[in-house]
Design a protein around this motif. Structure first.
Motif, mmCIF file in Angstrom:
data_model
loop_
_atom_site.group_PDB
_atom_site.id
_atom_site.type_symbol
_atom_site.label_atom_id
_atom_site.label_comp_id
_atom_site.label_asym_id
_atom_site.label_seq_id
_atom_site.Cartn_x
_atom_site.Cartn_y
_atom_site.Cartn_z
ATOM 1 N N UNK A 623 0.727 -1.375 0.102
ATOM 2 C CA UNK A 623 0.177 0.076 0.017
ATOM 3 C C UNK A 623 0.830 1.178 -0.147
ATOM 4 N N UNK A 624 0.372 2.362 -0.308
ATOM 5 C CA UNK A 624 1.018 3.623 -0.306
ATOM 6 C C UNK A 624 0.570 4.353 1.045
ATOM 7 N N UNK A 625 2.018 4.523 1.741
ATOM 8 C CA UNK A 625 1.872 4.980 3.195
ATOM 9 C C UNK A 625 2.531 6.216 3.161
ATOM 10 N N UNK A 626 2.526 6.725 4.439
ATOM 11 C CA UNK A 626 3.341 7.897 4.717
ATOM 12 C C UNK A 626 4.089 7.790 6.107
ATOM 13 N N UNK A 627 5.199 8.152 5.693
ATOM 14 C CA UNK A 627 6.322 7.925 7.111
ATOM 15 C C UNK A 627 6.978 9.212 7.402
ATOM 16 N N UNK A 628 7.199 9.088 8.637
ATOM 17 C CA UNK A 628 8.026 10.394 9.388
ATOM 18 C C UNK A 628 9.300 9.753 10.208
ATOM 19 N N UNK A 629 10.420 9.886 9.572
ATOM 20 C CA UNK A 629 11.614 9.256 10.261
ATOM 21 C C UNK A 629 11.956 10.158 11.187
ATOM 22 N N UNK A 630 12.404 9.146 12.298
ATOM 23 C CA UNK A 630 13.242 9.890 13.611
ATOM 24 C C UNK A 630 14.352 9.378 14.070
ATOM 25 N N UNK A 631 14.887 8.275 13.619
ATOM 26 C CA UNK A 631 16.039 7.915 13.981
ATOM 27 C C UNK A 631 16.592 6.393 12.942
ATOM 28 N N UNK A 632 17.641 5.863 13.446
ATOM 29 C CA UNK A 632 17.864 4.698 12.931
ATOM 30 C C UNK A 632 18.743 3.824 13.970
ATOM 31 N N UNK A 633 18.517 2.558 13.887
ATOM 32 C CA UNK A 633 18.889 1.731 14.804
ATOM 33 C C UNK A 633 20.415 1.158 14.349
ATOM 34 N N UNK A 634 21.222 0.216 15.347
ATOM 35 C CA UNK A 634 22.384 -0.094 14.947
ATOM 36 C C UNK A 634 22.343 -1.096 13.765
ATOM 37 N N UNK A 635 21.425 -1.966 13.700
ATOM 38 C CA UNK A 635 21.218 -2.551 12.442
ATOM 39 C C UNK A 635 20.872 -2.141 11.220
ATOM 40 N N UNK A 636 20.747 -0.761 11.206
ATOM 41 C CA UNK A 636 20.284 0.054 10.039
ATOM 42 C C UNK A 636 19.059 0.087 9.765
ATOM 43 N N UNK A 637 17.986 -0.136 10.757
ATOM 44 C CA UNK A 637 16.531 0.097 10.574
ATOM 45 C C UNK A 637 16.090 1.308 10.879
ATOM 46 N N UNK A 638 15.629 1.991 9.858
ATOM 47 C CA UNK A 638 14.957 3.154 9.940
ATOM 48 C C UNK A 638 13.665 3.305 10.858
ATOM 49 N N UNK A 639 13.716 4.054 11.829
ATOM 50 C CA UNK A 639 12.373 4.081 12.805
ATOM 51 C C UNK A 639 11.967 5.568 12.807
ATOM 52 N N UNK A 640 10.463 5.555 12.909
ATOM 53 C CA UNK A 640 9.724 6.729 12.997
ATOM 54 C C UNK A 640 8.170 6.312 13.122
ATOM 55 N N UNK A 641 7.315 7.178 12.433
ATOM 56 C CA UNK A 641 6.067 7.068 12.305
ATOM 57 C C UNK A 641 5.337 6.430 11.254
ATOM 58 N N UNK A 642 4.426 5.798 11.258
ATOM 59 C CA UNK A 642 3.812 5.006 9.942
ATOM 60 C C UNK A 642 2.365 5.514 9.907
ATOM 61 N N UNK A 643 1.948 6.090 8.565
ATOM 62 C CA UNK A 643 0.524 6.367 8.901
ATOM 63 C C UNK A 643 -0.076 5.756 7.384
ATOM 64 N N UNK A 644 -1.375 4.990 7.520
ATOM 65 C CA UNK A 644 -1.865 4.416 6.518
ATOM 66 C C UNK A 644 -3.194 4.798 6.509
ATOM 67 N N UNK A 645 -3.759 5.049 4.966
ATOM 68 C CA UNK A 645 -5.158 5.186 4.679
ATOM 69 C C UNK A 645 -4.912 6.894 4.463
ATOM 70 N N UNK A 646 -6.162 7.324 3.788
ATOM 71 C CA UNK A 646 -6.094 8.704 3.466
ATOM 72 C C UNK A 646 -7.258 9.640 3.882
#
Length: 909
Positions: A623-646
């Motif tokens: 699906x097409x989603x919206x994300x707002x990134x706030x950090x990154x973990x040691x394993x290279x995973x981008x963390x943040x907030x995920x929004x779904x729907x319109x």
């Protein structure tokens, strides 16, 4: 009496001696003209004894008439003057019509043919006309009348003086007709009779040249031809008579009927010989009766694979011979040649074939529709686009309680570009990404209707999978496969003639033809280029690029894969990159390995792990989603907030996951006060209502640590000095005045003197205690060390157990076995690992963590400290550090300065 009666069932009689040959034809009778060989010879046709038997034929030549010899290989394909007009006159006059005959000579004296007279009724008067006399009168032949031989006494050898004798009358008519023709200078008596030179396709010109000229030089893109010979129901030899073709007039070529294929005759010349297919003779007779030696217009569409035979459509005044063959069950549709004919002509062929199939007519006698093992129709929601032509669908009313609830369906008769395989080093085919993306936009998350057309066994490793193929309709689009083909993102499958196919196969072929003409997508002449996508799954690249992602704030992304309920792979179009993303502050239970996964020693699924992953697949996958990134973990995973729907349906996916009891809030984030309040409130509500994970019986544990991990120790105080700082709350210390430390330092000094600084072969398994070389700026020396892990390029990471520091050293030069008397089983490690009790600090990778470590260093490094040991927690001593003469511990100082929050008291039972 007819020709068939005389040939097939001549009456037996006792008056005729057995040595006398049976007559081929009676003296008089009726027959039908099958074809004309030349201006004086025809083939008379009888009736077959059965549909699969060839009807009897007789070569019949006019008595005492000679027409010019027609072109053949024997005369270098060149006519005698006037031969072709003579044949054409007789062909147009009698082919396919009934005639009456009189036989004059046959049997042993006539060779392989019958000589006699043919009569046809005059269309105006109805009186019979002698075709032999008419042939002479029109200048298409000459009479063969010879004077009678003289007797020995010189008298005439002709003893018949009766002027009414039929032979005399016939000769007189021939002479009279010859005089008229010579006087009128017609036919062969003219000044320049036609001399035709035949050209053969393949020998004198290419068939493709004929096809191209038929489209360029003729006014209606059709050519006039005479069907000279029928090989089988769908293959015939044609002779071009169209003057618009210039030098290709009077050319011969082989024609394949477009869109159909008739049963073939066997070949006795091959080893082993092949048998004829059923109904081959009947199909040939069907075509001969209607087309043989008729002059018809033909549209040429192209050539076969070899380029020798032309593919075309024969236009008959009474209809399409291809349709009639299919309607009567004498042919099947040829899928390769149907692509060459005009699209509007295809439905009639398909309808005719389907009608013959339904009635099991002739070649379809044993036909039975494929029996489907599953439902003939599926209505449901598309969960995932697996490839550019395959979907995973959740049927309406079906609970998504396992992956087996999904139906995998492929688009019938569609071939999409294949996605590559990194493990097999196979790249993507051109437009593979575009095709899959277009299908995703058309279907994912939408309700579709699938009409199953056929099933096939698809190899899946060592096993096979029964795959359904169908026509998928969504919204106002009757066939999403047709959309892909129209846009040039996919092609139609080349089916064998007997293979089941899409119910809209003809529309798909027409769409592909239009895409080829428009040169769209796969049919474009331009070189395909797809820009490289930046892959940020590598931790180093993710950390380097994370700042720009965080500055971008809210971005649109597409979820490509879900590892579990809260970890997924995404593509960000605006940044042209792939990332691994996880909603911040969430911890999701472990899910089962994906079907087909080759992971070794994969972890078992945790409770509600699979449910959480299915929720992600159902909600956000592709699906097409919206994300707002706030950090990154040691394993290279981008963390943040995920929004779904319109619009009004827009919601926080992480919050939804926690509220459903399918994920928990990271306890460390809660301890640090970094977890958003709405997430914490949602978890408390789920706990209170025992939803999802919280419906399980909770073990009697604290939020941090179970009682089993806490060791009872008597609280004591020691004077210590720090030997290594790992973080602001994690360190190693040595007890001041410890005799064991002095002894070990002296023992390792002697070990260095005895062995030098040269490495030696030793066991480097993790956990093994050995001697490792270290340079503390006063020179290299050996120290006790424990192998932590093996690295690459011949190195290992070791922990120096008497000091607490770690290092990565080469195996060959910096390690050697330790004397048995110096092992940790004899003399325990001098440096003790400890943590500041009830104090939490961040790692050195973060700014606050570095500041906390620097504060600890400035306050405690190189100083004698009082350490109060409270307990042993998971192998680490929990202590409070105090400076001499100070009642406030370093623990309290770090908390007071905001560098460490207070941890929860562990349970000591």
């Amino acid at each position: 009496q007819s020709i068939n009666q005389s040939i097939m069932s001549a009456p037996a009689t006792t008056t005729v001696p057995q040595a006398t040959p049976r007559p081929i034809l009676p003296s008089r009778g009726m027959a039908r003209v099958k074809s004309v060989l030349s201006g004086d010879t025809v083939i008379l046709l009888g009736k077959a004894s059965s549909p699969d038997a060839r009807p009897p034929e007789v070569v019949f030549t006019f008595e005492k008439v000679s027409a010019p010899r027609i072109a053949s290989k024997g005369n270098n394909n060149i006519d005698e003057p006037g031969a072709f007009p003579a044949r054409e006159w007789l062909r147009q006059r009698c082919v396919g019509k009934s005639v009456s005959f009189e036989t004059r000579k046959q049997g042993a004296t006539a060779g392989d043919r019958v000589y006699g007279l043919l009569f046809m009724a005059d269309e105006a008067t109805g009186t019979p006309t002698n075709l032999a006399v008419e042939c002479i009168r029109n200048g298409y032949g000459t009479p063969k009348i010879y004077p009678p031989k003289e007797n020995k006494d010189g008298s005439s050898g002709d003893d018949n003086d009766d002027p009414n004798d039929p032979a005399k009358v016939y000769e007189a008519e021939l002479k009279e007709a010859l005089e008229e023709a010579q006087k009128s200078k017609v036919g062969i008596h003219g000044e320049s009779p036609l001399v035709r030179k035949i050209r053969n396709a393949g020998d004198d010109f290419t068939t493709l040249d004929l096809v191209e000229k038929s489209k360029k030089l003729t006014t209606s893109s059709t050519i006039k031809c005479v069907i000279e010979y029928v090989f089988d129901g769908s293959r015939m030899r044609c002779h071009v008579t169209d003057s618009e073709l210039g030098d290709l007039q009077y050319a011969n070529f082989t024609l394949l009927l477009g869109g159909v294929s008739c049963p073939r005759f066997g070949n006795t010349r091959v080893d082993p010989p092949t048998a004829p297919e059923p109904h081959c003779e009947e199909a040939r007779q069907f075509v001969e009766l209607r087309l043989l030696q008729r002059e018809l217009t033909i549209t040429l569409h192209g050539t076969d694979k070899s380029g020798i035979c032309a593919v075309g459509t024969v236009h008959h005044p009474k209809g399409s011979i291809a349709v009639e063959l299919l309607k009567n069950g004498l042919a099947k549709m040829s899928e390769w040649s149907v692509r060459l004919i005009e699209t509007p002509n295809v439905p009639a062929l398909r309808i005719a074939e389907n009608g013959a199939k339904r009635t099991n007519l002739k070649v379809w006698k044993d036909y039975a529709p494929q029996q489907l093992h599953g439902d003939a129709e599926i209505v449901g929601t598309v969960i995932e686009v697996v490839t550019g032509d395959t979907l995973s669908i959740l049927p309406t009313g079906q609970a998504y309680d396992s992956e087996s609830a999904l139906k995998k369906v492929s688009l019938a008769s569609i071939r999409a570009p294949r996605v590559g395989n990194e493990r097999m080093q196979r790249p993507d085919e051109d437009y593979a990404h575009e095709c899959k993306e277009r299908l995703r936009l058309l279907c994912v998350g939408k309700q579709v209707k699938v009409c199953i057309n056929y099933e096939r066994d698809i190899p899946m490793g060592e096993n096979t999978e029964k795959r359904q193929f169908g026509t998928v309709s969504v919204g106002k689009r009757d066939d999403v496969g047709e959309v892909l083909v129209t846009e040039g993102l996919a092609t139609t499958q080349r089916h064998r003639d007997d293979d089941p196919k899409s119910s809209r196969y003809d529309e798909l072929v027409a769409a592909e033809s239009a895409a080829k003409i428009a040169k769209k997508g796969l049919h474009s002449e331009k070189e395909y280029k797809r820009g490289a996508i930046n892959d940020l799954s590598d931790p180093r690249k993710a950390k380097a690029y994370s700042e720009s992602l965080m500055r971008a704030k809210t971005m649109k992304a597409i979820v490509e894969f879900c590892f579990n309920g809260a970890r997924m792979r995404m593509w960000i179009p605006s940044e042209n990159c792939h990332i691994t993303f996880s909603p911040d502050c969430l911890r999701c239970p472990q899910s089962s390995p994906s079907p087909g996964s080759r992971a070794v020693n994969a972890k078992a699924a945790e409770p509600f792990g699979d449910e959480s992953k299915r929720h992600a697949r159902l909600t956000v996958l592709q699906r097409s989603v919206e994300i707002s990134c706030s950090g990154v973990s040691k394993g290279g995973v981008i963390t943040g907030t995920l929004f779904v729907g319109q619009g009004g349906q827009r919601r926080n996916y992480g919050l939804e996951l926690v509220a459903a009891g399918l994920a928990t809030v990271d306890q460390r984030k809660m301890d640090w006060g970094e977890a958003p309040k709405d997430l914490v409130d949602a978890q408390l509500a789920a706990q209170a209502n025992k939803i999802g994970i919280w419906s399980l019986e909770q073990q009697a544990t604290t939020t941090f640590t179970s009682a089993k991990s806490v060791g009872k120790t008597k609280e004591e105080s020691k004077t210590v000095q720090l030997s290594e700082i790992v973080s602001g709350s994690h360190f190693y210390y040595r007890v001041v005045g410890d005799e064991a430390a002095k002894t070990m330092d002296e023992s390792m000094r002697i070990f260095t003197e005895n062995n030098g600084t040269t490495g030696a072969t030793c066991d480097v398994r993790p956990g093994k205690v050995i001697a490792a070389l270290f340079d503390d700026s006063s020179g290299k020396a050996w120290y006790r060390a424990k192998v932590v892990e093996r690295g690459d390029k011949g190195r290992v990471r070791v922990l120096f157990v008497d000091h607490g520091n770690t290092a990565s050293v080469p195996i060959a030069t910096h390690l050697r076995p330790l004397d048995m008397t110096l092992g940790t089983d004899r003399v325990p490690a001098v440096a003790k690992e400890a943590m500041l009790a009830l104090t939490l600090t961040r790692s050195l990778n973060e700014d606050d963590g570095m500041e906390a470590a620097q504060t600890l260093q400035s306050m405690a490094w190189g100083k004698d400290l009082t350490a109060r040991v409270h307990c042993d927690l998971e192998g680490k001593l929990q202590v409070s550090l105090l400076l001499d003469g100070d009642d406030t511990s370093i623990n309290e100082t770090l908390v007071a300065e905001g560098l460490a929050p207070v941890g929860q008291t562990p349970v000591v039972g």
